[in-house]
Design a protein around this motif. Sequence first.
Motif, PDB file in Angstrom:
ATOM      1  N   LEU A  31       4.004   1.728  16.814  1.00 45.00           N
ATOM      2  CA  LEU A  31       3.527   1.598  15.429  1.00 45.00           C
ATOM      3  C   LEU A  31       3.669   2.912  14.656  1.00 45.00           C
ATOM      4  O   LEU A  31       4.073   2.916  13.494  1.00 45.00           O
ATOM      5  CB  LEU A  31       2.076   1.111  15.403  1.00 45.00           C
ATOM      6  N   GLY A  32       3.380   4.033  15.301  1.00 43.73           N
ATOM      7  CA  GLY A  32       3.498   5.334  14.646  1.00 43.73           C
ATOM      8  C   GLY A  32       4.927   5.579  14.183  1.00 43.73           C
ATOM      9  O   GLY A  32       5.173   6.010  13.047  1.00 43.73           O
ATOM     10  N   GLN A  33       5.909   5.249  15.054  1.00 43.42           N
ATOM     11  CA  GLN A  33       7.323   5.430  14.692  1.00 43.42           C
ATOM     12  C   GLN A  33       7.715   4.476  13.562  1.00 43.42           C
ATOM     13  O   GLN A  33       8.480   4.844  12.667  1.00 43.42           O
ATOM     14  CB  GLN A  33       8.202   5.188  15.918  1.00 43.42           C
ATOM     15  N   PHE A  34       7.179   3.263  13.621  1.00 42.82           N
ATOM     16  CA  PHE A  34       7.490   2.286  12.566  1.00 42.82           C
ATOM     17  C   PHE A  34       6.931   2.755  11.223  1.00 42.82           C
ATOM     18  O   PHE A  34       7.595   2.646  10.192  1.00 42.82           O
ATOM     19  CB  PHE A  34       6.926   0.916  12.954  1.00 42.82           C
ATOM     20  N   LYS A  93       6.498   5.787  10.291  1.00 38.75           N
ATOM     21  CA  LYS A  93       7.365   6.875   9.789  1.00 38.75           C
ATOM     22  C   LYS A  93       8.655   6.299   9.218  1.00 38.75           C
ATOM     23  O   LYS A  93       9.129   6.711   8.167  1.00 38.75           O
ATOM     24  CB  LYS A  93       7.656   7.862  10.916  1.00 38.75           C
ATOM     25  N   ARG A  94       9.211   5.294   9.912  1.00 39.25           N
ATOM     26  CA  ARG A  94      10.467   4.665   9.494  1.00 39.25           C
ATOM     27  C   ARG A  94      10.362   4.063   8.089  1.00 39.25           C
ATOM     28  O   ARG A  94      11.303   4.150   7.298  1.00 39.25           O
ATOM     29  CB  ARG A  94      10.832   3.576  10.507  1.00 39.25           C
ATOM     30  N   ILE A  95       9.207   3.476   7.780  1.00 44.03           N
ATOM     31  CA  ILE A  95       9.047   2.819   6.479  1.00 44.03           C
ATOM     32  C   ILE A  95       8.453   3.770   5.443  1.00 44.03           C
ATOM     33  O   ILE A  95       8.138   3.355   4.323  1.00 44.03           O
ATOM     34  CB  ILE A  95       8.168   1.548   6.591  1.00 44.03           C
ATOM     35  N   GLY A  96       8.282   5.038   5.822  1.00 47.31           N
ATOM     36  CA  GLY A  96       7.784   6.028   4.872  1.00 47.31           C
ATOM     37  C   GLY A  96       6.321   5.829   4.508  1.00 47.31           C
ATOM     38  O   GLY A  96       5.934   6.003   3.359  1.00 47.31           O
ATOM     39  N   ALA A  97       5.520   5.483   5.501  1.00 47.67           N
ATOM     40  CA  ALA A  97       4.092   5.291   5.233  1.00 47.67           C
ATOM     41  C   ALA A  97       3.388   6.640   5.137  1.00 47.67           C
ATOM     42  O   ALA A  97       3.804   7.616   5.765  1.00 47.67           O
ATOM     43  CB  ALA A  97       3.462   4.466   6.354  1.00 47.67           C
ATOM     44  N   GLY A 134       0.804  -1.215   0.000  1.00 47.68           N
ATOM     45  CA  GLY A 134       0.000   0.000   0.000  1.00 47.68           C
ATOM     46  C   GLY A 134       0.833   1.259   0.000  1.00 47.68           C
ATOM     47  O   GLY A 134       1.919   1.315  -0.600  1.00 47.68           O
ATOM     48  N   LEU A 135       0.354   2.291   0.678  1.00 48.72           N
ATOM     49  CA  LEU A 135       0.952   3.628   0.628  1.00 48.72           C
ATOM     50  C   LEU A 135       2.175   3.719   1.537  1.00 48.72           C
ATOM     51  O   LEU A 135       2.191   4.422   2.540  1.00 48.72           O
ATOM     52  CB  LEU A 135      -0.111   4.664   1.016  1.00 48.72           C
ATOM     53  N   ILE A 136       3.192   2.950   1.176  1.00 48.78           N
ATOM     54  CA  ILE A 136       4.435   2.878   1.950  1.00 48.78           C
ATOM     55  C   ILE A 136       5.591   3.046   0.971  1.00 48.78           C
ATOM     56  O   ILE A 136       5.613   2.396  -0.081  1.00 48.78           O
ATOM     57  CB  ILE A 136       4.543   1.511   2.675  1.00 48.78           C
ATOM     58  N   GLU A 137       6.575   3.926   1.308  1.00 54.36           N
ATOM     59  CA  GLU A 137       7.690   4.174   0.397  1.00 54.36           C
ATOM     60  C   GLU A 137       8.622   2.975   0.313  1.00 54.36           C
ATOM     61  O   GLU A 137       9.003   2.532  -0.761  1.00 54.36           O
ATOM     62  CB  GLU A 137       8.483   5.405   0.869  1.00 54.36           C
TER      63      GLU A 137
END
Lengths: 224, 263
Positions: B165-168, B170-174, B123-126
């Motif tokens: 989860l919020g930090q994760f 951000k880490r994966i560019g969601a 999905g919407l993940i970089e």
Amino acid sequence: MTDTLTVKSQRRHLHPAALRIMHWTNAIAMILLIGSGWKIYNDEVLFGWLHFPDWITLGLYAQHGLQWHFFAMWVLMVNGLCYIAYGFYTGRFRRKMLPIWPRAVIADIKAALTFKLAHDDITHYNAVQKTLYVGVILVIVLQVITGWAIWKPVQLSALVNLFYDFQGARLAHFLGMTAIVLFLVVHVALALLVPKTIGAMITGGPKVTADPDTDREPLPSPAE
Amino acid sequence: MTVRSPSPSVFRPTNGVDRSALEENKKLIADINRRKILRGTLSLGALTMLTGCSVGDSGPIQSFLRAVSSFNDGVQEMLFRPNHLAPTYREDQVAKPPRFNAYYEIEDVKPVNGATWKLELAGLIENKKPWTAEELYKLPEQELIIRHICVEGWDYIGQWEGVNLGQFLKRIGADTSAKYVSFKCADDYTETLDMATALHPQTILATKYAHEPIRDPFGFPLRLRTATKLGFKNAKWITAMEVTNTFLPTYWTKQGFNWFAGI
């Protein structure tokens, strides 16, 4: 303007239409809530010896019980708020439910237990009736509060603390239900014993004269 | 009550099933087995639905009640306070082991092989590179000692650790402006969180319970743990996560449970 006209305009049913609608709406909502609540309870009982038989519960499985419960709660709350506003605004609470003197309550309980409590005049509530009606209204208010605590124990965590913890709120909600069911048994039994009370709650009952100083139910017509 | 020995299954890892978890949770299993009669009626009910028999909770009434349930989703989204923290508890209040819950019984848990397991991203993940368990263990951990409240009415206090989860995300560019974060699980369970809940400070991807790796019946190697939802929203044995604006129906909502299920 004549006195006769004024009096006529202020004579109205013992139970005005608005009140009757709210009474029966509340009755339906309460039955839906109790039946679906028993379904929800059965999924995780508070007391090992108590399971509600399936045929008196509402909903096929727990999720349907929950669906009914979370529909009927809105009916109960919206209707209940209207009823409380109506009761205060029209003066009906003060006129019909107050005052309650402990001595009168004791005397009426004695009379009731010896089957000497008169029911001839349904336009006046005896002290036991007043106590039960005020009591059940307060229990229903408390039931809504514990219901919110169980529904939103994190968003309303301070409310849960009033009942010690989540299971405390569940238990309080269960006890509230028990009190309402006990009220319902007495209420329905007595209504069946004095059937004209049921007729009055359907058709409105006898016309009574309002006291213009204390009663605004319905609003007196403006003086001509 | 004896624990049924796991039968051979294509779903089981080739290196065998770790039975120690079942042995360690004997008391728990006995407790759960009390519900077997209830489960039986559930499958009987499912059968009547398959044959098209109306049993009262279908048709227009069911449509109406589901519409009310959707309305209640909206009400709950409004009531949700993104920064309101759930109460936390002391370590000595933690229940060990945690209480099991799934749509099947504890003996039917199919353990996940941690060595070959991967968390797939969609999905919407970089950066959609899959994550191994070892990689996830290296992420900064957040501890939560929170109350688990089941829709059935039971609860316990549990101690969970894992990456926020919020930090994760951000880490994966969601794309955190998306509406939903959806999960797929090894047991075909599906769950969808609203983004506000996914970003709540007390929502983690848990890898540990009471300082130990989460055991098989409770979601090894990765499960969701959020303080603001009912128990069933906390997907276990997660295999894939998708950030999306399309609502993916979840296991329990398909059966009529409320979706938002906030507490």
